[in-house]
Design a protein around this motif. Structure first.
Motif, PDB file in Angstrom:
ATOM      1  N   ARG A  67      -4.242  -4.441  10.615  1.00 53.98           N
ATOM      2  CA  ARG A  67      -4.581  -3.022  10.729  1.00 53.98           C
ATOM      3  C   ARG A  67      -4.324  -2.532  12.152  1.00 53.98           C
ATOM      4  O   ARG A  67      -3.780  -1.466  12.387  1.00 53.98           O
ATOM      5  N   CYS A 102      -3.892  -6.226  -4.902  1.00 55.99           N
ATOM      6  CA  CYS A 102      -5.274  -6.496  -4.510  1.00 55.99           C
ATOM      7  C   CYS A 102      -5.394  -7.098  -3.112  1.00 55.99           C
ATOM      8  O   CYS A 102      -6.493  -7.396  -2.673  1.00 55.99           O
ATOM      9  N   GLN A 103      -4.298  -7.294  -2.431  1.00 55.74           N
ATOM     10  CA  GLN A 103      -4.360  -7.894  -1.107  1.00 55.74           C
ATOM     11  C   GLN A 103      -4.996  -6.928  -0.124  1.00 55.74           C
ATOM     12  O   GLN A 103      -4.798  -5.719  -0.193  1.00 55.74           O
ATOM     13  N   THR A 104      -5.782  -7.478   0.788  1.00 58.27           N
ATOM     14  CA  THR A 104      -6.406  -6.649   1.806  1.00 58.27           C
ATOM     15  C   THR A 104      -5.685  -6.868   3.128  1.00 58.27           C
ATOM     16  O   THR A 104      -5.018  -7.876   3.337  1.00 58.27           O
TER      17      THR A 104
END
Length: 85
Positions: A26, A18-20
């Motif tokens: 990015r 669930c880590q973003t």
């Protein structure tokens, strides 16, 4: 005991999934991708590569959203019951 261990491991795997990714992470990933394509940092081509990756990501997100929005039947709630059109 074995069941509890499996449950804990599954919970850990679920939470880890669930880590973003932060915008900085990015950008670093995109930078490595463009570098792996042979573009040199600080050039117009490198900047264009970063832009293309971001535009592709946004287009994919829009397509997935539209697919969910337009391809799922509407939910009708009538008298406390849920119906699919």
């Amino acid at each position: 005991m074995k069941r509890a261990t499996c449950s804990v491991l599954l919970l850990i795997l679920f939470v880890a999934g669930c880590q973003t990714i932060t915008p900085e992470e990015r950008r670093a990933i995109d930078g490595r991708t463009c570098s792996s394509y042979g573009f040199k940092r600080g050039t117009d081509a490198f900047s264009r590569c970063l832009l293309d990756l971001e535009l592709d990501r946004r287009a994919t997100n829009r397509a997935q959203f539209d697919d969910m929005r337009f391809n799922s039947p509407p939910l009708i709630i009538y008298g406390g019951r849920h119906y699919r059109w």
